[in-house]
Design a protein around this motif. Structure first.
Motif, PDB file in Angstrom:
ATOM      1  N   SER A  17       0.810  -1.214   0.000  1.00  0.00           N
ATOM      2  CA  SER A  17       0.000   0.000   0.000  1.00  0.00           C
ATOM      3  C   SER A  17       0.845   1.266   0.000  1.00  0.00           C
ATOM      4  CB  SER A  17      -0.943   0.003   1.206  1.00  0.00           C
ATOM      5  OG  SER A  17      -0.183   0.027   2.398  1.00  0.00           O
ATOM      6  N   GLU A  18       2.127   1.175   0.339  1.00  0.00           N
ATOM      7  CA  GLU A  18       2.989   2.353   0.375  1.00  0.00           C
ATOM      8  C   GLU A  18       3.896   2.441  -0.848  1.00  0.00           C
ATOM      9  OE1 GLU A  18       5.111   2.927   4.010  1.00  0.00           O
ATOM     10  OE2 GLU A  18       3.499   2.083   5.192  1.00  0.00           O
ATOM     11  N   MET A  19       3.742   1.556  -1.796  1.00  0.00           N
ATOM     12  CA  MET A  19       4.600   1.577  -2.976  1.00  0.00           C
ATOM     13  C   MET A  19       4.183   2.720  -3.896  1.00  0.00           C
ATOM     14  SD  MET A  19       5.067  -2.434  -3.720  1.00  0.00           S
ATOM     15  CE  MET A  19       6.423  -2.243  -4.836  1.00  0.00           C
ATOM     16  N   ALA A  20       5.086   3.077  -4.804  1.00  0.00           N
ATOM     17  CA  ALA A  20       4.825   4.174  -5.732  1.00  0.00           C
ATOM     18  C   ALA A  20       3.641   3.851  -6.636  1.00  0.00           C
ATOM     19  CB  ALA A  20       6.060   4.429  -6.576  1.00  0.00           C
ATOM     20  N   VAL A  21       2.886   4.875  -6.956  1.00  0.00           N
ATOM     21  CA  VAL A  21       1.742   4.741  -7.844  1.00  0.00           C
ATOM     22  C   VAL A  21       2.131   5.332  -9.190  1.00  0.00           C
ATOM     23  CG1 VAL A  21      -0.651   5.421  -8.238  1.00  0.00           C
ATOM     24  CG2 VAL A  21       0.146   4.919  -5.923  1.00  0.00           C
ATOM     25  N   LEU A  22       1.871   4.612 -10.271  1.00  0.00           N
ATOM     26  CA  LEU A  22       2.181   5.131 -11.594  1.00  0.00           C
ATOM     27  C   LEU A  22       1.241   6.279 -11.928  1.00  0.00           C
ATOM     28  CD1 LEU A  22       2.753   1.829 -13.558  1.00  0.00           C
ATOM     29  CD2 LEU A  22       4.473   3.377 -12.646  1.00  0.00           C
ATOM     30  N   SER A  23       1.799   7.303 -12.521  1.00  0.00           N
ATOM     31  CA  SER A  23       1.019   8.490 -12.849  1.00  0.00           C
ATOM     32  C   SER A  23       0.090   8.238 -14.038  1.00  0.00           C
ATOM     33  CB  SER A  23       1.967   9.639 -13.193  1.00  0.00           C
ATOM     34  OG  SER A  23       1.255  10.752 -13.625  1.00  0.00           O
ATOM     35  N   ASP A  24      -1.076   8.811 -13.999  1.00  0.00           N
ATOM     36  CA  ASP A  24      -1.995   8.717 -15.130  1.00  0.00           C
ATOM     37  C   ASP A  24      -2.030  10.040 -15.905  1.00  0.00           C
ATOM     38  OD1 ASP A  24      -3.304  10.249 -13.275  1.00  0.00           O
ATOM     39  OD2 ASP A  24      -5.223   9.250 -13.486  1.00  0.00           O
ATOM     40  N   HIS A  25      -1.033  10.893 -15.678  1.00  0.00           N
ATOM     41  CA  HIS A  25      -0.950  12.174 -16.374  1.00  0.00           C
ATOM     42  C   HIS A  25      -0.264  11.981 -17.714  1.00  0.00           C
ATOM     43  CE1 HIS A  25      -2.408  14.425 -12.943  1.00  0.00           C
ATOM     44  NE2 HIS A  25      -1.620  13.686 -12.190  1.00  0.00           N
ATOM     45  N   GLY A  26      -0.279  12.987 -18.518  1.00  0.00           N
ATOM     46  CA  GLY A  26       0.321  12.928 -19.848  1.00  0.00           C
ATOM     47  C   GLY A  26      -0.751  13.206 -20.872  1.00  0.00           C
ATOM     48  N   SER A  27      -0.352  13.227 -22.124  1.00  0.00           N
ATOM     49  CA  SER A  27      -1.290  13.500 -23.206  1.00  0.00           C
ATOM     50  C   SER A  27      -1.019  12.559 -24.358  1.00  0.00           C
ATOM     51  CB  SER A  27      -1.143  14.934 -23.694  1.00  0.00           C
ATOM     52  OG  SER A  27      -1.472  15.841 -22.677  1.00  0.00           O
ATOM     53  N   HIS A  28      -2.066  12.312 -25.132  1.00  0.00           N
ATOM     54  CA  HIS A  28      -1.931  11.481 -26.318  1.00  0.00           C
ATOM     55  C   HIS A  28      -1.585  12.371 -27.505  1.00  0.00           C
ATOM     56  CE1 HIS A  28      -3.389   7.705 -24.653  1.00  0.00           C
ATOM     57  NE2 HIS A  28      -4.247   8.425 -23.961  1.00  0.00           N
ATOM     58  N   GLN A  36       0.110   8.028 -29.291  1.00  0.00           N
ATOM     59  CA  GLN A  36       1.061   7.629 -28.254  1.00  0.00           C
ATOM     60  C   GLN A  36       0.881   8.511 -27.028  1.00  0.00           C
ATOM     61  OE1 GLN A  36       5.150   7.415 -29.524  1.00  0.00           O
ATOM     62  NE2 GLN A  36       5.897   7.854 -27.495  1.00  0.00           N
ATOM     63  N   ARG A  37       0.870   7.890 -25.851  1.00  0.00           N
ATOM     64  CA  ARG A  37       0.768   8.645 -24.601  1.00  0.00           C
ATOM     65  C   ARG A  37       2.159   9.154 -24.255  1.00  0.00           C
ATOM     66  NH1 ARG A  37      -3.251   8.390 -20.767  1.00  0.00           N
ATOM     67  NH2 ARG A  37      -2.714   9.463 -18.858  1.00  0.00           N
ATOM     68  N   ASP A  38       2.274  10.463 -24.112  1.00  0.00           N
ATOM     69  CA  ASP A  38       3.561  11.089 -23.859  1.00  0.00           C
ATOM     70  C   ASP A  38       3.475  11.877 -22.555  1.00  0.00           C
ATOM     71  OD1 ASP A  38       6.008  12.472 -24.021  1.00  0.00           O
ATOM     72  OD2 ASP A  38       5.900  12.522 -26.199  1.00  0.00           O
TER      73      ASP A  38
END
Length: 87
Positions: A17-28, A36-38
């Motif tokens: 539960s304390e591990m890093a969370v991948l970001s869902d930010h960025g743009s296609h 492509q998601r950049d």
């Protein structure tokens, strides 16, 4: 020392539960065939669309507002003057 250090690391591991969370930010990328998601996208200063590294140049995304902005030249080795390239 190494074995002791390894054992300490195992006992001090963080729970999931304390591990890093991948970001869902960025743009296609705005190119329909690419999308492509950049995470460091480029915004064209003329058409204001968002592009990936492969498509950020005017020619790469066929920017409709970049007409006449391609100012590449070759330098003549004889006279030293610039000769405009017409794509």
């Amino acid at each position: 020392f190494w074995l002791k250090h390894s054992n300490e690391q195992r006992t001090q591991a963080k729970p999931c539960s304390e591990m890093a969370v991948l970001s869902d930010h960025g743009s296609h990328c705005s190119i329909k065939e690419c999308r492509q998601r950049d995470f460091l996208p480029f915004t064209c200063d003329l058409c204001r669309e968002v592009f990936c590294l492969d498509h950020f140049r005017y020619a790469a995304h066929s920017c409709p507002k970049a007409g006449g902005l391609d100012n590449r030249v070759l330098v003549c080795p004889l006279c030293g003057k610039g000769v405009k390239l017409i794509p």
